[in-house]
Design a protein around this motif. Structure first.
Motif, PDB file in Angstrom:
ATOM      1  N   ASP A  88      65.613  40.265  72.329  1.00  0.00           N
ATOM      2  CA  ASP A  88      66.253  40.709  73.558  1.00  0.00           C
ATOM      3  C   ASP A  88      65.969  39.618  74.586  1.00  0.00           C
ATOM      4  OD1 ASP A  88      67.066  41.828  75.949  1.00  0.00           O
ATOM      5  OD2 ASP A  88      66.329  43.829  75.448  1.00  0.00           O
ATOM      6  N   ASN A  89      66.915  38.714  74.735  1.00  0.00           N
ATOM      7  CA  ASN A  89      66.684  37.572  75.624  1.00  0.00           C
ATOM      8  C   ASN A  89      66.551  37.997  77.088  1.00  0.00           C
ATOM      9  OD1 ASN A  89      66.669  35.726  73.519  1.00  0.00           O
ATOM     10  ND2 ASN A  89      68.830  35.201  73.755  1.00  0.00           N
ATOM     11  N   ALA A  90      67.180  39.082  77.453  1.00  0.00           N
ATOM     12  CA  ALA A  90      67.064  39.564  78.830  1.00  0.00           C
ATOM     13  C   ALA A  90      65.628  39.971  79.145  1.00  0.00           C
ATOM     14  CB  ALA A  90      68.006  40.737  79.062  1.00  0.00           C
ATOM     15  N   LYS A  91      64.915  40.395  78.108  1.00  0.00           N
ATOM     16  CA  LYS A  91      63.518  40.800  78.279  1.00  0.00           C
ATOM     17  C   LYS A  91      62.549  39.727  77.809  1.00  0.00           C
ATOM     18  CE  LYS A  91      64.438  45.755  77.759  1.00  0.00           C
ATOM     19  NZ  LYS A  91      64.127  46.980  76.989  1.00  0.00           N
ATOM     20  N   ASN A  92      63.088  38.594  77.378  1.00  0.00           N
ATOM     21  CA  ASN A  92      62.229  37.539  76.826  1.00  0.00           C
ATOM     22  C   ASN A  92      61.340  38.102  75.719  1.00  0.00           C
ATOM     23  OD1 ASN A  92      62.962  35.162  78.052  1.00  0.00           O
ATOM     24  ND2 ASN A  92      61.002  34.818  79.046  1.00  0.00           N
ATOM     25  N   ALA A  93      61.964  38.828  74.807  1.00  0.00           N
ATOM     26  CA  ALA A  93      61.187  39.514  73.782  1.00  0.00           C
ATOM     27  C   ALA A  93      61.767  39.269  72.400  1.00  0.00           C
ATOM     28  CB  ALA A  93      61.148  41.009  74.070  1.00  0.00           C
ATOM     29  N   LEU A  94      60.860  39.220  71.435  1.00  0.00           N
ATOM     30  CA  LEU A  94      61.186  39.044  70.025  1.00  0.00           C
ATOM     31  C   LEU A  94      60.515  40.171  69.261  1.00  0.00           C
ATOM     32  CD1 LEU A  94      62.180  37.058  67.700  1.00  0.00           C
ATOM     33  CD2 LEU A  94      59.834  36.176  67.725  1.00  0.00           C
ATOM     34  N   TYR A  95      61.187  40.655  68.209  1.00  0.00           N
ATOM     35  CA  TYR A  95      60.640  41.781  67.458  1.00  0.00           C
ATOM     36  C   TYR A  95      60.674  41.505  65.960  1.00  0.00           C
ATOM     37  CZ  TYR A  95      61.761  43.925  71.931  1.00  0.00           C
ATOM     38  OH  TYR A  95      61.863  44.193  73.274  1.00  0.00           O
ATOM     39  N   LEU A  96      59.775  42.155  65.258  1.00  0.00           N
ATOM     40  CA  LEU A  96      59.779  42.137  63.805  1.00  0.00           C
ATOM     41  C   LEU A  96      59.538  43.559  63.330  1.00  0.00           C
ATOM     42  CD1 LEU A  96      59.903  40.471  61.177  1.00  0.00           C
ATOM     43  CD2 LEU A  96      57.402  40.308  61.278  1.00  0.00           C
ATOM     44  N   GLN A  97      60.594  44.184  62.832  1.00  0.00           N
ATOM     45  CA  GLN A  97      60.478  45.530  62.267  1.00  0.00           C
ATOM     46  C   GLN A  97      60.128  45.391  60.796  1.00  0.00           C
ATOM     47  OE1 GLN A  97      60.772  48.664  63.738  1.00  0.00           O
ATOM     48  NE2 GLN A  97      60.092  49.397  61.734  1.00  0.00           N
ATOM     49  N   MET A  98      59.010  45.973  60.407  1.00  0.00           N
ATOM     50  CA  MET A  98      58.525  45.849  59.036  1.00  0.00           C
ATOM     51  C   MET A  98      58.499  47.234  58.396  1.00  0.00           C
ATOM     52  SD  MET A  98      55.441  43.084  59.601  1.00  0.00           S
ATOM     53  CE  MET A  98      54.418  44.239  60.509  1.00  0.00           C
ATOM     54  N   ASN A  99      59.291  47.401  57.368  1.00  0.00           N
ATOM     55  CA  ASN A  99      59.372  48.675  56.654  1.00  0.00           C
ATOM     56  C   ASN A  99      58.892  48.504  55.223  1.00  0.00           C
ATOM     57  OD1 ASN A  99      60.576  49.861  58.941  1.00  0.00           O
ATOM     58  ND2 ASN A  99      62.626  49.295  58.236  1.00  0.00           N
ATOM     59  N   ASN A 100      58.552  49.624  54.607  1.00  0.00           N
ATOM     60  CA  ASN A 100      58.099  49.603  53.219  1.00  0.00           C
ATOM     61  C   ASN A 100      57.017  48.541  53.012  1.00  0.00           C
ATOM     62  OD1 ASN A 100      57.946  50.243  50.508  1.00  0.00           O
ATOM     63  ND2 ASN A 100      59.676  48.963  49.935  1.00  0.00           N
ATOM     64  N   LEU A 101      56.020  48.580  53.857  1.00  0.00           N
ATOM     65  CA  LEU A 101      54.962  47.576  53.805  1.00  0.00           C
ATOM     66  C   LEU A 101      54.153  47.664  52.518  1.00  0.00           C
ATOM     67  CD1 LEU A 101      53.937  47.711  57.540  1.00  0.00           C
ATOM     68  CD2 LEU A 101      54.512  45.623  56.305  1.00  0.00           C
ATOM     69  N   LYS A 102      53.707  46.505  52.062  1.00  0.00           N
ATOM     70  CA  LYS A 102      52.941  46.396  50.839  1.00  0.00           C
ATOM     71  C   LYS A 102      51.581  45.765  51.155  1.00  0.00           C
ATOM     72  CE  LYS A 102      57.221  45.486  48.281  1.00  0.00           C
ATOM     73  NZ  LYS A 102      57.919  44.545  47.379  1.00  0.00           N
ATOM     74  N   PRO A 103      50.583  46.001  50.329  1.00  0.00           N
ATOM     75  CA  PRO A 103      49.270  45.384  50.572  1.00  0.00           C
ATOM     76  C   PRO A 103      49.348  43.866  50.697  1.00  0.00           C
ATOM     77  CG  PRO A 103      49.054  47.126  48.952  1.00  0.00           C
ATOM     78  CD  PRO A 103      50.532  46.968  49.221  1.00  0.00           C
ATOM     79  N   GLU A 104      50.254  43.248  49.989  1.00  0.00           N
ATOM     80  CA  GLU A 104      50.395  41.788  50.059  1.00  0.00           C
ATOM     81  C   GLU A 104      50.992  41.308  51.379  1.00  0.00           C
ATOM     82  OE1 GLU A 104      51.489  43.800  47.620  1.00  0.00           O
ATOM     83  OE2 GLU A 104      53.422  43.097  46.812  1.00  0.00           O
ATOM     84  N   ASP A 105      51.435  42.217  52.218  1.00  0.00           N
ATOM     85  CA  ASP A 105      51.889  41.856  53.559  1.00  0.00           C
ATOM     86  C   ASP A 105      50.726  41.718  54.542  1.00  0.00           C
ATOM     87  OD1 ASP A 105      54.649  44.086  53.063  1.00  0.00           O
ATOM     88  OD2 ASP A 105      54.688  41.895  52.949  1.00  0.00           O
ATOM     89  N   THR A 106      49.535  42.055  54.100  1.00  0.00           N
ATOM     90  CA  THR A 106      48.363  41.949  54.966  1.00  0.00           C
ATOM     91  C   THR A 106      48.135  40.499  55.382  1.00  0.00           C
ATOM     92  OG1 THR A 106      47.278  43.886  54.004  1.00  0.00           O
ATOM     93  CG2 THR A 106      45.854  42.245  55.060  1.00  0.00           C
TER      94      THR A 106
END
Length: 123
Positions: free
Chosen positions: A72-90
């Motif tokens: 959201d450039n108006a808010k100077n913000a970046l997001y990362l939505q992470m679903n179905n997380l796995k232990p290897e994502d640690t």
């Protein structure tokens, strides 16, 4: 220039988290943005990236279909939505900015980095 990532935490496998990245000094619309992660004892790993206006994204195969990057450039913000997380994502997750292409995947192609946020996925 500082970038600040937030939103990490402890989650069970299969769960979700949403990371955020903000900067009070960087005008996001001028930069392609990326997410990287670093697990203990390992090198930084590219997670994904997004074009300046959000019109294109690029993901590592390991997260494709589970993670979504948005901005959201108006808010100077970046997001990362992470679903179905796995232990290897640690890992510690970092946001980064580049003047170059959003298709860059190497750490040295991103000139600005923020402090990371820890994501821990339990099995």
């Amino acid at each position: 220039v500082q970038l600040q990532a937030s939103g990490g935490g402890l989650v069970q496998a299969g769960g979700s988290l949403r990371l955020s990245c903000a900067s009070s000094a960087l005008t996001f619309s001028n930069w392609a943005m990326g997410w990287f992660r670093q697990a203990p004892g390992k090198e930084h790993e590219f997670v994904g990236s997004i074009e300046r206006r959000g019109s294109g994204t690029n993901y590592a195969d390991s997260v494709k279909g589970r993670f979504t990057i948005s901005r959201d450039n108006a808010k100077n913000a970046l997001y990362l939505q992470m679903n179905n997380l796995k232990p290897e994502d640690t890992a510690v997750y970092y946001c980064a900015a580049t003047r170059g292409s959003y298709r860059y995947t190497r750490k040295n192609e991103y000139g600005y980095w923020g402090q990371g946020t820890q994501v821990t996925v339990s099995s």
